[in-house]
Each structure stands twice: as C-alpha cells, then as structure tokens.
Motif scaffolding. Structure first.
Motif, PDB file in Angstrom:
ATOM      1  N   THR A  93       0.813  -1.213   0.000  1.00  8.74           N
ATOM      2  CA  THR A  93       0.000   0.000   0.000  1.00  8.74           C
ATOM      3  C   THR A  93       0.848   1.265   0.000  1.00  8.74           C
ATOM      4  N   LYS A  94       2.180   1.120   0.163  1.00 12.17           N
ATOM      5  CA  LYS A  94       3.047   2.296   0.209  1.00 12.17           C
ATOM      6  C   LYS A  94       4.431   1.934  -0.306  1.00 12.17           C
ATOM      7  N   ILE A  95       4.953   2.750  -1.216  1.00 17.02           N
ATOM      8  CA  ILE A  95       6.312   2.574  -1.733  1.00 17.02           C
ATOM      9  C   ILE A  95       7.065   3.886  -1.539  1.00 17.02           C
ATOM     10  N   ASP A  96       8.130   3.839  -0.767  1.00 16.96           N
ATOM     11  CA  ASP A  96       8.920   5.023  -0.425  1.00 16.96           C
ATOM     12  C   ASP A  96      10.348   4.811  -0.915  1.00 16.96           C
ATOM     13  N   TYR A  97      10.866   5.735  -1.704  1.00 17.00           N
ATOM     14  CA  TYR A  97      12.214   5.565  -2.250  1.00 17.00           C
ATOM     15  C   TYR A  97      13.274   5.495  -1.155  1.00 17.00           C
ATOM     16  N   ASN A  98      12.985   6.073   0.019  1.00 15.57           N
ATOM     17  CA  ASN A  98      13.949   6.016   1.119  1.00 15.57           C
ATOM     18  C   ASN A  98      14.213   4.574   1.568  1.00 15.57           C
ATOM     19  N   GLU A  99      13.229   3.723   1.375  1.00 12.94           N
ATOM     20  CA  GLU A  99      13.404   2.317   1.732  1.00 12.94           C
ATOM     21  C   GLU A  99      14.524   1.684   0.919  1.00 12.94           C
ATOM     22  N   PHE A 100      14.643   2.065  -0.335  1.00 11.62           N
ATOM     23  CA  PHE A 100      15.693   1.511  -1.191  1.00 11.62           C
ATOM     24  C   PHE A 100      17.059   2.092  -0.834  1.00 11.62           C
ATOM     25  N   MET A 101      17.092   3.313  -0.393  1.00 10.30           N
ATOM     26  CA  MET A 101      18.358   3.928   0.003  1.00 10.30           C
ATOM     27  C   MET A 101      18.950   3.238   1.218  1.00 10.30           C
ATOM     28  N   GLU A 102      18.096   2.634   2.047  1.00  8.72           N
ATOM     29  CA  GLU A 102      18.588   1.881   3.201  1.00  8.72           C
ATOM     30  C   GLU A 102      19.389   0.659   2.785  1.00  8.72           C
ATOM     31  N   TYR A 103      19.212   0.211   1.536  1.00  6.70           N
ATOM     32  CA  TYR A 103      19.963  -0.934   1.011  1.00  6.70           C
ATOM     33  C   TYR A 103      21.187  -0.482   0.211  1.00  6.70           C
ATOM     34  N   GLY A 104      21.524   0.796   0.283  1.00  2.00           N
ATOM     35  CA  GLY A 104      22.741   1.281  -0.356  1.00  2.00           C
ATOM     36  C   GLY A 104      22.560   1.870  -1.728  1.00  2.00           C
ATOM     37  N   LEU A 105      21.328   2.002  -2.218  1.00  4.36           N
ATOM     38  CA  LEU A 105      21.106   2.590  -3.527  1.00  4.36           C
ATOM     39  C   LEU A 105      21.228   4.112  -3.439  1.00  4.36           C
ATOM     40  N   GLU A 106      21.787   4.708  -4.492  1.00  4.92           N
ATOM     41  CA  GLU A 106      21.837   6.160  -4.574  1.00  4.92           C
ATOM     42  C   GLU A 106      20.420   6.717  -4.758  1.00  4.92           C
ATOM     43  N   LYS A 107      20.246   7.985  -4.391  1.00  2.00           N
ATOM     44  CA  LYS A 107      18.903   8.575  -4.395  1.00  2.00           C
ATOM     45  C   LYS A 107      18.239   8.483  -5.758  1.00  2.00           C
ATOM     46  N   GLU A 108      18.973   8.807  -6.822  1.00  6.87           N
ATOM     47  CA  GLU A 108      18.390   8.775  -8.164  1.00  6.87           C
ATOM     48  C   GLU A 108      17.912   7.381  -8.537  1.00  6.87           C
ATOM     49  N   GLU A 109      18.738   6.375  -8.239  1.00  8.99           N
ATOM     50  CA  GLU A 109      18.362   4.994  -8.528  1.00  8.99           C
ATOM     51  C   GLU A 109      17.196   4.561  -7.649  1.00  8.99           C
TER      52      GLU A 109
END
Length: 213
Positions: A93-109
């Motif tokens: 129900t929610k997708i937040d790009y910050n969640e991916f940054m916690e795994y080491g991804l750069e902000k743009e990616e």
C-alpha cells in the motif's frame, strides 16, 4: 473440388484453434520479499529446468510481471495440470524511495526503482482483475500475516471466486510460524514450504493438481 475441400479443412483447423480454451494462468501473488520469485523459480526448475527471474534481498526486485508458459505438474496419483505461471511484483500500500536507500542505492536509482515498483503494483493488480485463473498467495512465515495488504488482496481474490492456495514460505528460518498464517486465513489451504530449499514442495504440487486442475 480439391481446392474447396482443402479450404474447408483449413477453416476447420482455424476454428478449432480459435475456440480452444487457453491455458490457465496461475498468478504468484503476495507482499514484497515474501519469496514469490524464489518459489516461482523452484516450480519452473523442478518441472521444466528453467527459471522465471532473478531474486534479491532488496524489496521490489521484481517490478514487472513475468510469465512462463505451459508448465505441467503431475501429482502422485497421476493427475496433472498445465498452466502459465505468472510471477508478479510484490503488492504493497506504500512505496517510499527512502526504503531503497537503506539498502545502499543512490537517491536517483532509489527514486527510479520506487517509480518502477509503483507501476509494477498497478500491473499486478490489472492481471489479477482481468487475466488470472488461480492464485498461489505467498507469505513470509516469519512475518505477521495480519497486514492490510494481505487482507485486501485475499479479499479481491475471493471476490473473483478464484481458487487460491496460501503458501507459508521461508520455513527454513528459525522463527517461521506457519500456524500463525493458518489462523489468519482458516478459510483457505495453507502449505508450509521453503521455496529456497525445496522443503515440502511435493505437498504443494499435489495440492496444485487438486485445486487448479
């Protein structure tokens, strides 16, 4: 005369092909990181020696619907079922790009992945409403099954009167609790498995021939 006979034969073959029932489409659904693609790969490898797609510990590794056609599973009693397996992105129900940054991804990616994941959820829901004939609903047995997304998705599946098997996945982990999933969804069969190690997949295959045949 021979021309008309051959023409009639061609038309007859065309009509038979046109009206032949298409292969059933079996959707693999569930929240992100429940092990859907791992289980889909297990099923496909066991029966055709192939794979559906890559897996990752990062949520939403699967961001587009993937499909493998004409998978035939045979049960111990000799009954079989043939279907197209449809591996879908994890629905949330929610997708937040910050969640991916916690795994080491750069902000743009991370932003790009979040956008693709959102599109993938929409695609998965479209398939569920229009093109799926049966569902394997995969849950991580170490997580709480009483989440809004699970209640919502199972409700949609039930409203379409689709046959559904619930898989309590990741039983290889020490804190897995298939019993908790059974208590959450007592109206449906719950099969405890480890898609990673292949534990108890024989029971799953047997149930698949019963439910989706």
């Amino acid at each position: 005369m021979a021309f008309f006979v051959n023409t009639r034969k061609k038309i007859s073959r065309f009509l038979k092909a046109f009206f032949r029932k298409r292969t059933s489409r079996l959707g693999i659904y569930g929240p992100p990181n429940a092990g859907k693609t791992t289980l889909a790969n297990r099923i496909v490898r066991d029966w055709v020696g192939d794979a559906v797609g890559p897996v990752s510990e990062i949520p939403h590794e699967t961001r587009r619907v993937r499909r493998k056609e004409n998978i035939t599973i045979t049960g111990q009693n000799g009954s079989s079922v043939t279907f197209d397996i449809v591996d879908t992105p994890g629905v949330t129900t929610k997708i937040d790009y910050n969640e991916f940054m916690e795994y080491g991804l750069e902000k743009e990616e991370a932003i790009k992945r979040a956008r693709e994941a959102t599109e993938g959820v929409a695609e998965a829901m479209h398939w569920l409403r229009e093109d799926i004939d049966g569902v394997i609903y995969v849950l991580d047995a170490t997580q709480d099954p009483f989440q809004q997304v699970n209640i919502m998705l199972v409700g949609i599946i039930e409203s379409r009167n689709l046959p559904v098997l619930i898989v309590a996945n990741k039983t290889d982990l020490p804190d897995a609790s298939p019993a908790r999933i059974k208590s959450a969804f007592p109206q449906h069969p719950v099969i405890p498995v480890s898609g990673l190690e292949g534990t108890n997949v024989e029971e799953l295959y047997e149930k698949m021939t019963e439910y989706f045949g």
